[in-house]
Design an enzyme around this catalytic site. Structure first.
Site, short mmCIF file in Angstrom:
data_model
loop_
_atom_site.label_atom_id
_atom_site.label_comp_id
_atom_site.label_asym_id
_atom_site.label_seq_id
_atom_site.Cartn_x
_atom_site.Cartn_y
_atom_site.Cartn_z
N SER A 15 0.84 -1.19 0.00
CA SER A 15 0.00 0.00 0.00
C SER A 15 0.87 1.24 0.00
O SER A 15 2.04 1.19 0.41
CB SER A 15 -0.90 -0.01 1.23
OG SER A 15 -0.15 -0.27 2.40
N GLU A 17 1.09 5.49 0.82
CA GLU A 17 0.48 6.60 1.57
C GLU A 17 0.82 7.94 0.90
O GLU A 17 1.97 8.18 0.53
CB GLU A 17 1.00 6.59 3.01
CG GLU A 17 0.43 7.71 3.85
CD GLU A 17 0.81 7.58 5.31
OE1 GLU A 17 0.60 6.50 5.90
OE2 GLU A 17 1.32 8.57 5.86
N ASP A 108 -1.47 14.16 16.03
CA ASP A 108 -0.42 14.93 16.70
C ASP A 108 -0.95 16.31 17.03
O ASP A 108 -1.90 16.78 16.40
CB ASP A 108 0.80 15.05 15.77
CG ASP A 108 1.66 13.80 15.84
OD1 ASP A 108 1.71 13.19 16.94
OD2 ASP A 108 2.26 13.43 14.84
N PHE A 219 12.13 13.81 10.64
CA PHE A 219 10.99 12.90 10.84
C PHE A 219 11.24 11.95 12.01
O PHE A 219 10.37 11.71 12.83
CB PHE A 219 10.73 12.07 9.58
CG PHE A 219 10.07 12.82 8.46
CD1 PHE A 219 9.54 14.09 8.65
CD2 PHE A 219 9.95 12.25 7.21
CE1 PHE A 219 8.93 14.79 7.60
CE2 PHE A 219 9.34 12.92 6.16
CZ PHE A 219 8.83 14.19 6.35
N HIS A 269 3.57 -1.14 3.99
CA HIS A 269 2.90 0.15 3.75
C HIS A 269 4.02 1.16 3.47
O HIS A 269 4.87 1.41 4.33
CB HIS A 269 2.10 0.55 5.00
CG HIS A 269 1.35 1.83 4.85
ND1 HIS A 269 0.24 1.95 4.04
CD2 HIS A 269 1.54 3.06 5.38
CE1 HIS A 269 -0.22 3.19 4.09
NE2 HIS A 269 0.55 3.89 4.89
P1 FAD Z 1 -3.20 6.55 20.52
O1 FAD Z 1 -3.35 5.14 20.14
O2 FAD Z 1 -4.37 7.22 21.18
O3 FAD Z 1 -1.91 6.67 21.47
C1 FAD Z 1 -1.42 7.95 21.85
C2 FAD Z 1 -0.62 7.84 23.14
O4 FAD Z 1 -1.51 7.57 24.22
C3 FAD Z 1 0.38 6.68 23.15
O5 FAD Z 1 1.49 7.12 23.90
C4 FAD Z 1 -0.37 5.57 23.87
O6 FAD Z 1 0.53 4.66 24.50
C5 FAD Z 1 -1.18 6.35 24.88
N1 FAD Z 1 -2.48 5.74 25.20
C6 FAD Z 1 -3.35 5.18 24.34
N2 FAD Z 1 -4.47 4.78 25.01
C7 FAD Z 1 -4.28 5.12 26.31
C8 FAD Z 1 -5.06 4.99 27.49
N3 FAD Z 1 -6.28 4.42 27.44
N4 FAD Z 1 -4.57 5.45 28.66
C9 FAD Z 1 -3.33 6.05 28.72
N5 FAD Z 1 -2.53 6.20 27.62
C10 FAD Z 1 -3.01 5.73 26.43
N6 FAD Z 1 -1.03 11.95 12.47
C11 FAD Z 1 -1.83 12.87 11.86
O7 FAD Z 1 -2.02 13.98 12.40
N7 FAD Z 1 -2.43 12.60 10.65
C12 FAD Z 1 -2.28 11.41 10.02
O8 FAD Z 1 -2.82 11.20 8.93
C13 FAD Z 1 -1.45 10.41 10.65
N8 FAD Z 1 -1.28 9.18 10.09
C14 FAD Z 1 -0.54 8.23 10.74
C15 FAD Z 1 -0.42 6.94 10.18
C16 FAD Z 1 0.34 5.96 10.81
C17 FAD Z 1 0.44 4.58 10.19
C18 FAD Z 1 1.04 6.26 12.02
C19 FAD Z 1 1.90 5.23 12.68
C20 FAD Z 1 0.92 7.53 12.58
C21 FAD Z 1 0.13 8.53 11.96
N9 FAD Z 1 -0.05 9.79 12.52
C22 FAD Z 1 -0.83 10.73 11.89
C23 FAD Z 1 0.65 10.16 13.76
C24 FAD Z 1 -0.22 9.89 14.99
O9 FAD Z 1 -1.38 10.72 14.94
C25 FAD Z 1 0.62 10.23 16.21
O10 FAD Z 1 1.64 9.30 16.37
C26 FAD Z 1 -0.15 10.45 17.50
O11 FAD Z 1 0.73 11.08 18.43
C27 FAD Z 1 -0.69 9.20 18.15
O12 FAD Z 1 -1.74 8.68 17.45
P2 FAD Z 1 -2.34 7.22 17.80
O13 FAD Z 1 -3.52 7.04 16.95
O14 FAD Z 1 -1.29 6.21 17.78
O15 FAD Z 1 -2.80 7.49 19.32
#
Ligand code: FAD
Length: 292
Positions: A15, A17, A108, A219, A269
Site C-alpha cells: 500500500s 500513503e 499529533d 521525521f 505500507h
Molecule cells: P493513541 O493510540 O491514542 O496513542 C497515543 C498515546 O496515548 C500513546 O502514547 C499511547 O501509548 C497512549 N495511550 C493510548 N491509550 C491510552 C489509554 N487508554 N490510557 C493512557 N494512555 C493511552 N497523524 C496525523 O495527524 N495525521 C495522520 O494522517 C497520521 N497518520 C498516521 C499513520 C500511521 C500509520 C502512524 C503510525 C501515525 C500517523 N499519525 C498521523 C501520527 C499519529 O497521529 C501520532 O503518532 C499520535 O501522536 C498518536 O496517534 P495514535 O492514533 O497512535 O494514538
C-alpha cells in the site's frame, strides 16, 4: 472493498500513503505520482489527515477521488480539534464518497503546540474513536490503527504502549500499520510483544524510503524512531549529494522489505511522501525476486 477482507487471501499487501497537496502544482504532481504507482496495482492507497485536522476537506476530496478511480482507498482520521458531531460529519462524508476504510488516529498536536489537548466533546485516545466508529457503523468500515515498534514518543515504556495498543485493537481495530523504522528487529520484537499481549490482527510494517538526509533526521526525531549508527554514518557521507542519498535509501529499504517479507510480514505500507520513483523501484525489485 474493505482492506481487512484482502488479508484473507494470505498474500502480502502493498500500500502507498499520500498526503493532500496544498497547491495546484502539488496536486498536479500527485496525480502523476498516483498514476505511476497505480500501475504497480497496490492493494490500497491511504491519504493522511494534516496535523490539527488542517487538511480535512482536501483529505476527504482526495480519498473520494481515488476511490472513484476504482482504487481501494483508506482515509486517515484524527481526533484533533473536533468533537464527536464534527467527526461523525466527516465520517458521513467519507461514507457518501464510497470510502470503506479508515485508519483511526488520535493525531499529533497542531503546529506550534507541544501536547495533545482533548477537544471538549471529543476523544482523548484513538481507541475511543475506534469504539465510536464501531458503535455507529458496526462493520461497514474496515478500521486500522497505528502501532509503534520503538514505542510512541509519549510512552517509551514498551509494555505499557502495547497494553494501550491492545485496548485499541479490542475496541475494534482490524489491522495495525506501524510507524517507520530502520531496524527490522524493532518490528519483529514489537510483533512478539503484541502476540504475547493477545493481539492477533495483521501488523503491517510502515517503510519510508529515505529521500533526503535532513528530512529523515527531522521525521525520526519527531516520531521517536531511531536511525542505526551504520546507516546514519553512510547517510552522513551523502549529506550533500541528494541523488546518492536517495540511492542508498532505496537500496536500504529494498533490503529491509525483503527481510520483512521473508520473515512473514503481511505486507508493506510505503510512506511515499508523494514521490513515486523510490517506491516504484523498491516494489519492482521485490516483484523481480518473487517476494511480492
Ligand atoms: P493513541 O493510540 O491514542 O496513542 C497515543 C498515546 O496515548 C500513546 O502514547 C499511547 O501509548 C497512549 N495511550 C493510548 N491509550 C491510552 C489509554 N487508554 N490510557 C493512557 N494512555 C493511552 N497523524 C496525523 O495527524 N495525521 C495522520 O494522517 C497520521 N497518520 C498516521 C499513520 C500511521 C500509520 C502512524 C503510525 C501515525 C500517523 N499519525 C498521523 C501520527 C499519529 O497521529 C501520532 O503518532 C499520535 O501522536 C498518536 O496517534 P495514535 O492514533 O497512535 O494514538
Amino acid at each position: 472493498m474493505r482492506i481487512c477482507d484482502l488479508f484473507q487471501a494470505k498474500r502480502p499487501l502493498f500500500s502507498f500513503e499520500f498526503f493532500p497537496p496544498k497547491t495546484d502544482a502539488g496536486q498536479a504532481s500527485l496525480e502523476k505520482t498516483i498514476s505511476e504507482l497505480e500501475e504497480l496495482k497496490p492493494a490500497y492507497v491511504s491519504v493522511t489527515y494534516g496535523a490539527g485536522g488542517s487538511t480535512r476537506d482536501r483529505t476527504i476530496d482526495l480519498v473520494g477521488r481515488i476511490q472513484q478511480k476504482g482504487i481501494t482507498a483508506m482515509a486517515h482520521l484524527t481526533c484533533v480539534g473536533a468533537n464527536r458531531d464534527e467527526i461523525a460529519a466527516v465520517v458521513s462524508r467519507l461514507e457518501q464518497a464510497g470510502v470503506k476504510n479508515i485508519i483511526a488516529l488520535r493525531g499529533d498536536p497542531p503546529d506550534g503546540a507541544t501536547t495533545f489537548e482533548t477537544t471538549k466533546g471529543g476523544f482523548a485516545y484513538a481507541s475511543e474513536l475506534v469504539a465510536f466508529l464501531r458503535e455507529r457503523h458496526a462493520d461497514r468500515f474496515c478500521v486500522a490503527g497505528a502501532g509503534y515498534p520503538e514505542g510512541h514518543v509519549e510512552c517509551r515504556n514498551l509494555e505499557r504502549d502495547i497494553f494501550n495498543l491492545k485496548k485499541k485493537v479490542t475496541a475494534g481495530v482490524d489491522f495495525v500499520v506501524t510507524q517507520l523504522f530502520f531496524d527490522n528487529q524493532h518490528y519483529f520484537d514489537f510483533v512478539d510483544r503484541a502476540h504475547q499481549a493477545g493481539i492477533n490482527v495483521p501488523i503491517v510494517p510502515g517503510i519510508m524510503p529515505i529521500l533526503n538526509v535532513g528530512q529523515i533526521e527531522r521525521f525520526t526525531k519527531m516520531c521517536g524512531a531511531s536511525i542505526p549508527d551504520v546507516l546514519h554514518r553512510e547517510l552522513d557521507r551523502h549529506r550533500n549529494d541528494p541523488v546518492a542519498a536517495q540511492q542508498l535509501g532505496t537500496a536500504y529499504a529494498t533490503a529491509q522489505c525483503l527481510d520483512l517479507l521473508r520473515r512473514g510480514a503481511p505486507g508493506i505500507h510505503f510512506y511515499t511522501l508523494n514521490q513515486s520513483a523510490a517506491t516504484r523501484n523498491i516494489l519492482t525489485a521485490l516483484r523481480a525476486t518473487g517476494s511480492a
